[in-house]
Design a protein around this motif. Structure first.
Motif, short mmCIF file in Angstrom:
data_model
loop_
_atom_site.label_atom_id
_atom_site.label_comp_id
_atom_site.label_asym_id
_atom_site.label_seq_id
_atom_site.Cartn_x
_atom_site.Cartn_y
_atom_site.Cartn_z
N UNK A 24 54.75 42.12 36.37
CA UNK A 24 53.84 41.00 36.59
C UNK A 24 52.48 41.19 35.93
N UNK A 25 52.11 42.43 35.63
CA UNK A 25 50.78 42.69 35.08
C UNK A 25 50.85 43.68 33.94
N UNK A 26 49.75 43.76 33.22
CA UNK A 26 49.63 44.70 32.12
C UNK A 26 49.66 46.13 32.62
N UNK A 27 49.76 47.04 31.69
CA UNK A 27 49.89 48.44 32.05
C UNK A 27 48.66 49.25 31.69
N UNK A 28 47.69 48.65 31.00
CA UNK A 28 46.50 49.38 30.58
C UNK A 28 45.26 48.64 31.08
N UNK A 29 44.31 49.38 31.67
CA UNK A 29 43.13 48.78 32.25
C UNK A 29 41.90 49.56 31.82
N UNK A 30 40.79 48.87 31.58
CA UNK A 30 39.53 49.51 31.20
C UNK A 30 38.45 49.04 32.16
N UNK A 31 37.51 49.92 32.44
CA UNK A 31 36.37 49.57 33.28
C UNK A 31 35.18 50.43 32.90
N UNK A 32 33.99 50.02 33.31
CA UNK A 32 32.78 50.73 32.97
C UNK A 32 32.14 51.30 34.22
N UNK A 33 31.75 52.57 34.14
CA UNK A 33 31.03 53.21 35.22
C UNK A 33 29.67 53.61 34.68
N UNK A 34 28.85 54.22 35.51
CA UNK A 34 27.53 54.65 35.09
C UNK A 34 27.56 55.64 33.94
N UNK A 35 28.61 56.44 33.86
CA UNK A 35 28.68 57.46 32.81
C UNK A 35 29.48 57.02 31.59
N UNK A 36 29.82 55.76 31.50
CA UNK A 36 30.52 55.27 30.32
C UNK A 36 31.78 54.50 30.65
N UNK A 37 32.49 54.09 29.62
CA UNK A 37 33.70 53.31 29.78
C UNK A 37 34.89 54.22 30.08
N UNK A 38 35.76 53.77 30.91
CA UNK A 38 36.97 54.50 31.27
C UNK A 38 38.16 53.58 31.06
N UNK A 39 39.31 54.16 30.87
CA UNK A 39 40.53 53.36 30.80
C UNK A 39 41.65 54.10 31.50
N UNK A 40 42.52 53.35 32.10
CA UNK A 40 43.67 53.89 32.80
C UNK A 40 44.90 53.19 32.28
N UNK A 41 45.93 53.94 32.02
CA UNK A 41 47.18 53.36 31.56
C UNK A 41 48.31 53.81 32.46
N UNK A 42 49.02 52.85 33.02
CA UNK A 42 50.21 53.12 33.81
C UNK A 42 51.39 52.58 33.02
N UNK A 43 52.39 53.37 32.88
CA UNK A 43 53.59 52.90 32.20
C UNK A 43 54.77 53.13 33.13
N UNK A 44 55.86 52.53 32.82
CA UNK A 44 57.05 52.75 33.64
C UNK A 44 57.48 54.21 33.57
N UNK A 45 57.10 54.90 32.50
CA UNK A 45 57.48 56.30 32.36
C UNK A 45 56.76 57.19 33.37
N UNK A 46 55.54 56.83 33.78
CA UNK A 46 54.82 57.66 34.75
C UNK A 46 54.62 56.95 36.09
N UNK A 47 55.53 56.06 36.40
CA UNK A 47 55.46 55.36 37.67
C UNK A 47 55.61 56.34 38.84
N UNK A 48 56.24 57.47 38.59
CA UNK A 48 56.36 58.52 39.61
C UNK A 48 55.01 59.06 40.00
N UNK A 49 54.08 59.16 39.05
CA UNK A 49 52.73 59.61 39.36
C UNK A 49 52.03 58.62 40.27
N UNK A 50 52.26 57.35 40.05
CA UNK A 50 51.69 56.32 40.91
C UNK A 50 52.27 56.42 42.32
N UNK A 51 53.57 56.71 42.41
CA UNK A 51 54.20 56.90 43.72
C UNK A 51 53.59 58.11 44.44
#
Length: 75
Positions: A24-51
């Protein structure tokens, strides 16, 4: 982390898992914090890490207990 923050993180992780599982949604996300931009990528290959993250958050909140070893009688 406060209980409220843990609950919000758990809710976000569970929603990400659902969205990722259903496509239903994309697998890569970016956001900005005080120390700079960050990005997180979830793929079906590492869905176990999310679990594992969801399980960790549930343990911290006391929703589930840690896995226990089997009890074996000694004769």
């Amino acid at each position: 982390m406060s209980t409220a923050a843990l609950q919000q993180a758990l809710q976000d992780a569970q929603q990400a898992y659902i969205d990722l599982s259903t496509g239903a949604k994309g697998e890569s996300f970016s956001y900005t914090q005080g120390d700079g931009a960050k990005s997180v990528t979830y793929t079906r290959a590492n869905i176990g890490q999310l679990q594992m993250l969801i399980r960790q958050l549930q343990q911290q909140l006391g929703i589930i207990s840690r896995a226990r070893r089997a009890i074996r009688p000694i004769f």
